[in-house]
Design an enzyme around this catalytic site. Structure first.
Site, PDB file in Angstrom:
ATOM      1  N   HIS A 121       0.758  -1.167   0.088  1.00  0.00           N
ATOM      2  CA  HIS A 121      -0.049   0.025   0.083  1.00  0.00           C
ATOM      3  C   HIS A 121       0.922   1.290   0.034  1.00  0.00           C
ATOM      4  CE1 HIS A 121       0.945  -1.372   4.023  1.00  0.00           C
ATOM      5  NE2 HIS A 121       0.642  -0.260   4.436  1.00  0.00           N
ATOM      6  N   LEU A 122       0.238   2.437  -0.341  1.00  0.00           N
ATOM      7  CA  LEU A 122       0.906   3.639  -0.547  1.00  0.00           C
ATOM      8  C   LEU A 122       0.559   4.497   0.636  1.00  0.00           C
ATOM      9  CD1 LEU A 122       2.924   5.622  -2.233  1.00  0.00           C
ATOM     10  CD2 LEU A 122       0.785   6.087  -3.766  1.00  0.00           C
TER      11      LEU A 122
END
Length: 159
Positions: A121-122
């Site tokens: 995830h970012l």
């Protein structure tokens, strides 16, 4: 001595480092629990979620719907949409919070600091001069002026 109340940390500390039984980023199609899960937007390949243990108010994450443990396995369209959503959410955060900067990044793997290494995830983290991020290092505390449900509501309205 001054005390800073950080109630969102209790669940994390009380868990003793125990992992959830299922992946927190694997959502399924049911949208009826999006508000309680702090999901502010669903795209075609990714979604935006408020971080449950944020560094600053407005700290969100963008994650693919597909359960992928590394960025190398992602398809081009997933990565493209992730960047498009980062543009969209930074614009929304700029409008709502007026930060002086942003940190965007991924922690890939345990050695890199990934708290949830099973699903990449970012992170999108709004930043301000003097935002007291030293508190996490020196006092195991984060200072947030807004509760998570308010952050969720505000971002959902803009996105």
């Amino acid at each position: 001595m001054d005390f800073i109340w950080s109630p969102w940390r209790y669940d994390y500390l009380a868990s003793g480092g125990k992992r959830a039984q299922s992946c927190v980023f694997c959502l399924g199609e049911d949208r009826s629990h999006d508000a309680e899960r702090l999901i502010v937007f669903r795209g075609a390949y990714n979604f935006i979620i408020v971080n449950l243990f944020p560094y600053t108010s407005g700290h969100v994450m963008i994650a693919p719907f597909e359960h992928l443990d590394n960025i190398a396995s992602a398809k081009a369209e997933q990565l493209s949409e992730m960047m498009e959503l980062s543009q969209r959410v930074t614009a929304a955060l700029q409008k709502l919070y007026r930060p002086e900067g942003f940190n965007l990044g991924m922690n890939l793997g345990t050695a890199a600091g990934a708290g949830i290494r099973e699903h990449f995830h970012l992170h999108v983290v709004p930043r301000w001069f003097g935002d007291a991020n030293f508190m996490t290092i020196t006092g195991e505390t984060r200072v947030l002026p807004e509760d998570l449900s308010t952050t969720h509501r505000r971002l959902s309205e803009v996105l």
